[in-house]
Design an enzyme around this catalytic site. Structure first.
Site, PDB file in Angstrom:
ATOM      1  N   LYS A  86     -11.469  -9.054  11.958  1.00 49.87           N
ATOM      2  CA  LYS A  86     -10.826  -8.592  13.170  1.00 49.87           C
ATOM      3  C   LYS A  86     -11.046  -7.094  13.397  1.00 49.87           C
ATOM      4  O   LYS A  86     -10.936  -6.597  14.499  1.00 49.87           O
ATOM      5  CB  LYS A  86      -9.295  -8.810  13.051  1.00 49.87           C
ATOM      6  CG  LYS A  86      -8.864 -10.230  12.946  1.00 49.87           C
ATOM      7  CD  LYS A  86      -7.321 -10.260  12.748  1.00 49.87           C
ATOM      8  CE  LYS A  86      -6.857 -11.652  12.424  1.00 49.87           C
ATOM      9  NZ  LYS A  86      -5.432 -11.616  11.962  1.00 49.87           N
ATOM     10  N   ASP A  96     -16.640  -2.131  11.565  1.00 47.87           N
ATOM     11  CA  ASP A  96     -15.878  -0.887  11.622  1.00 47.87           C
ATOM     12  C   ASP A  96     -16.247   0.036  10.464  1.00 47.87           C
ATOM     13  O   ASP A  96     -16.572   1.202  10.671  1.00 47.87           O
ATOM     14  CB  ASP A  96     -14.360  -1.158  11.646  1.00 47.87           C
ATOM     15  CG  ASP A  96     -13.911  -2.047  10.491  1.00 47.87           C
ATOM     16  OD1 ASP A  96     -14.760  -2.757   9.913  1.00 47.87           O
ATOM     17  OD2 ASP A  96     -12.717  -2.041  10.149  1.00 47.87           O
ATOM     18  N   ASP A 108     -18.082  -0.196   3.452  1.00 45.82           N
ATOM     19  CA  ASP A 108     -17.335   0.289   2.288  1.00 45.82           C
ATOM     20  C   ASP A 108     -18.115  -0.110   1.031  1.00 45.82           C
ATOM     21  O   ASP A 108     -19.086   0.554   0.672  1.00 45.82           O
ATOM     22  CB  ASP A 108     -15.923  -0.309   2.366  1.00 45.82           C
ATOM     23  CG  ASP A 108     -14.972   0.188   1.300  1.00 45.82           C
ATOM     24  OD1 ASP A 108     -15.075   1.351   0.893  1.00 45.82           O
ATOM     25  OD2 ASP A 108     -14.108  -0.591   0.865  1.00 45.82           O
ATOM     26  N   LYS A 115     -18.481   4.766   4.034  1.00 46.37           N
ATOM     27  CA  LYS A 115     -18.000   5.426   2.815  1.00 46.37           C
ATOM     28  C   LYS A 115     -19.068   5.230   1.742  1.00 46.37           C
ATOM     29  O   LYS A 115     -18.958   4.305   0.923  1.00 46.37           O
ATOM     30  CB  LYS A 115     -16.695   4.781   2.331  1.00 46.37           C
ATOM     31  CG  LYS A 115     -15.520   4.848   3.282  1.00 46.37           C
ATOM     32  CD  LYS A 115     -14.284   4.328   2.546  1.00 46.37           C
ATOM     33  CE  LYS A 115     -13.271   3.716   3.458  1.00 46.37           C
ATOM     34  NZ  LYS A 115     -12.192   3.026   2.714  1.00 46.37           N
ATOM     35  N   PHE A 171      -8.513   5.674   2.408  1.00 48.18           N
ATOM     36  CA  PHE A 171      -8.211   4.438   3.124  1.00 48.18           C
ATOM     37  C   PHE A 171      -7.687   4.800   4.500  1.00 48.18           C
ATOM     38  O   PHE A 171      -6.732   5.563   4.625  1.00 48.18           O
ATOM     39  CB  PHE A 171      -7.200   3.575   2.359  1.00 48.18           C
ATOM     40  CG  PHE A 171      -7.164   2.167   2.874  1.00 48.18           C
ATOM     41  CD1 PHE A 171      -8.080   1.222   2.410  1.00 48.18           C
ATOM     42  CD2 PHE A 171      -6.253   1.797   3.852  1.00 48.18           C
ATOM     43  CE1 PHE A 171      -8.076  -0.076   2.910  1.00 48.18           C
ATOM     44  CE2 PHE A 171      -6.247   0.492   4.359  1.00 48.18           C
ATOM     45  CZ  PHE A 171      -7.151  -0.435   3.881  1.00 48.18           C
ATOM     46  N   ASP A 189      -6.686  -1.932   9.638  1.00 46.32           N
ATOM     47  CA  ASP A 189      -5.310  -2.244   9.263  1.00 46.32           C
ATOM     48  C   ASP A 189      -5.046  -2.022   7.789  1.00 46.32           C
ATOM     49  O   ASP A 189      -5.960  -1.894   6.979  1.00 46.32           O
ATOM     50  CB  ASP A 189      -5.016  -3.714   9.580  1.00 46.32           C
ATOM     51  CG  ASP A 189      -5.721  -4.657   8.613  1.00 46.32           C
ATOM     52  OD1 ASP A 189      -6.957  -4.537   8.454  1.00 46.32           O
ATOM     53  OD2 ASP A 189      -5.030  -5.489   7.986  1.00 46.32           O
ATOM     54  N   ARG A 239      -3.255  -1.463  13.365  1.00 49.40           N
ATOM     55  CA  ARG A 239      -4.518  -1.684  14.081  1.00 49.40           C
ATOM     56  C   ARG A 239      -4.534  -1.020  15.450  1.00 49.40           C
ATOM     57  O   ARG A 239      -5.581  -0.591  15.926  1.00 49.40           O
ATOM     58  CB  ARG A 239      -4.738  -3.176  14.321  1.00 49.40           C
ATOM     59  CG  ARG A 239      -5.264  -3.942  13.146  1.00 49.40           C
ATOM     60  CD  ARG A 239      -5.797  -5.291  13.622  1.00 49.40           C
ATOM     61  NE  ARG A 239      -5.781  -6.273  12.558  1.00 49.40           N
ATOM     62  CZ  ARG A 239      -6.688  -6.367  11.604  1.00 49.40           C
ATOM     63  NH1 ARG A 239      -7.705  -5.536  11.580  1.00 49.40           N
ATOM     64  NH2 ARG A 239      -6.607  -7.295  10.668  1.00 49.40           N
TER      65      ARG A 239
HETATM   66  P1  IMP Z   1     -16.782  -3.933   2.332  1.00 47.22           P
HETATM   67  O1  IMP Z   1     -17.091  -5.400   2.272  1.00 47.22           O
HETATM   68  O2  IMP Z   1     -16.130  -3.441   1.081  1.00 47.22           O
HETATM   69  O3  IMP Z   1     -17.937  -3.073   2.765  1.00 47.22           O
HETATM   70  O4  IMP Z   1     -15.614  -3.783   3.340  1.00 47.22           O
HETATM   71  C1  IMP Z   1     -15.770  -3.808   4.650  1.00 47.22           C
HETATM   72  C2  IMP Z   1     -14.461  -4.163   5.315  1.00 47.22           C
HETATM   73  O5  IMP Z   1     -13.316  -3.760   4.551  1.00 47.22           O
HETATM   74  C3  IMP Z   1     -14.397  -3.411   6.596  1.00 47.22           C
HETATM   75  O6  IMP Z   1     -14.939  -4.182   7.643  1.00 47.22           O
HETATM   76  C4  IMP Z   1     -12.931  -3.158   6.752  1.00 47.22           C
HETATM   77  O7  IMP Z   1     -12.368  -4.203   7.524  1.00 47.22           O
HETATM   78  C5  IMP Z   1     -12.359  -3.178   5.371  1.00 47.22           C
HETATM   79  N1  IMP Z   1     -12.098  -1.805   4.944  1.00 47.22           N
HETATM   80  C6  IMP Z   1     -12.832  -1.049   4.110  1.00 47.22           C
HETATM   81  N2  IMP Z   1     -12.315   0.177   3.970  1.00 47.22           N
HETATM   82  C7  IMP Z   1     -11.223   0.187   4.766  1.00 47.22           C
HETATM   83  C8  IMP Z   1     -10.259   1.207   5.088  1.00 47.22           C
HETATM   84  O8  IMP Z   1     -10.306   2.359   4.640  1.00 47.22           O
HETATM   85  N3  IMP Z   1      -9.283   0.836   5.959  1.00 47.22           N
HETATM   86  C9  IMP Z   1      -9.195  -0.396   6.519  1.00 47.22           C
HETATM   87  N4  IMP Z   1     -10.086  -1.368   6.264  1.00 47.22           N
HETATM   88  C10 IMP Z   1     -11.083  -1.069   5.388  1.00 47.22           C
HETATM   89 MG    MG Z   2     -13.686  -5.136   8.907  1.00 41.40          MG
END
Ligand code: IMP
Ligand code: MG
Length: 175
Positions: free
Chosen positions: A40, A97, A100, A128, A149, A156, A162
Site C-alpha cells: 500500500k 516508496d 530498504d 536507504k 524509519f 506507515d 500514512r
Molecule cells: P525492503 O523489502 O526491505 O526493501 O522494504 C521495502 C518496503 O518496506 C517499502 O516498500 C516500505 O513499505 C517498507 N519500509 C522500509 N523502510 C521503511 C520505513 O522507514 N518506513 C516505512 N516503511 C518502510
Molecule cells: Mg512499501
C-alpha cells in the site's frame, strides 16, 4: 507514540517528484507505459509520479506484505499480483516508496520479468543504501536517506501515519 520531526517536507516531495517524472519520461522508450505501483505504501508517490509523467499510462498494482514486526523487514515478501494488468510486451515502470533491504523490489522485479515486459525500469522515492541485504539498485531515486524509519506520504508504522503530508522520522515516545 507519535511521528517525529520532518525529514522531507511536502514541498520538497512535490518538487523532487516533478523532476523525477521528467527524468523517468526521458529514460522510457517512446509510447505508452504500464505503471505498476507496489501497495500500500507507494500509493501516494505512485499517483503523484504517474500524473506528472508526460505519457499515456495504464495502471497495475502489486500488493506486498513482509512478515515480521512493522519496523524490521524479515526478508520474506508475499506478493499478490491479482491487479497487475497486462505486463507482457509493455514498457513497465515499477514504483515503490522505499528501497530498504531490497527484498520487495527484487521479488517484484522478478515477478514482472517472468511476464516478459518489453522493458522494465524501477523508480523509488527513498533509498536507504546502507540497509541493503540483496543486491538491487533502482534506476531512479528521489532521495537517498540514512538508516532511519520514516512515516507519512503513504508510509506507515503498524498502519498509522500514512496520511501525513510530510515525511517524518518515526519516534517511539518514552513513557
Ligand atoms: P525492503 O523489502 O526491505 O526493501 O522494504 C521495502 C518496503 O518496506 C517499502 O516498500 C516500505 O513499505 C517498507 N519500509 C522500509 N523502510 C521503511 C520505513 O522507514 N518506513 C516505512 N516503511 C518502510
Ligand atoms: Mg512499501
Amino acid at each position: 507514540m507519535s511521528a517525529g520531526q520532518v525529514l522531507i517536507s511536502r514541498d520538497e516531495i512535490r518538487a523532487r517528484t516533478l523532476a523525477l517524472a521528467q527524468e523517468v519520461t526521458l529514460a522510457l522508450p517512446p509510447g505508452p507505459v504500464h505503471a505498476v505501483v507496489i501497495l500500500k505504501s507507494a500509493i501516494f508517490f505512485g499517483v503523484d509520479l504517474i500524473r506528472a509523467l508526460g505519457r499515456e499510462a495504464s495502471l497495475g498494482f502489486l500488493f506486498a506484505s513482509s512478515y515480521g514486526d512493522s519496523a524490521e523487514s524479515a526478508g520474506a515478501v508475499a506478493l499478490s499480483a491479482d491487479a497487475l494488468g497486462r505486463v507482457t510486451g509493455q514498457n513497465v515502470l515499477l514504483i515503490d516508496d522505499i528501497l530498504d533491504t531490497g527484498n520487495t523490489l527484487a521479488a517484484a522485479a522478478e515477478t514482472l520479468r517472468a511476464l516478459r515486459p518489453a522493458s522494465l525500469r524501477t523508480c523509488v522515492l527513498l533509498d536507504k543504501p546502507s540497509r541493503r541485504q540483496v543486491p538491487f539498485e533502482a534506476d531512479h531515486v528521489g532521495f537517498p536517506i540514512e538508516d532511519v524509519f520514516v512515516v507519512g506520504y503513504g508510509m506507515d508504522f503498524g498502519g498509522r501515519f500514512r496520511t501525513l503530508p510530510d515525511i517524518r522520522v518515526y519516534r517511539q515516545e518514552k513513557k
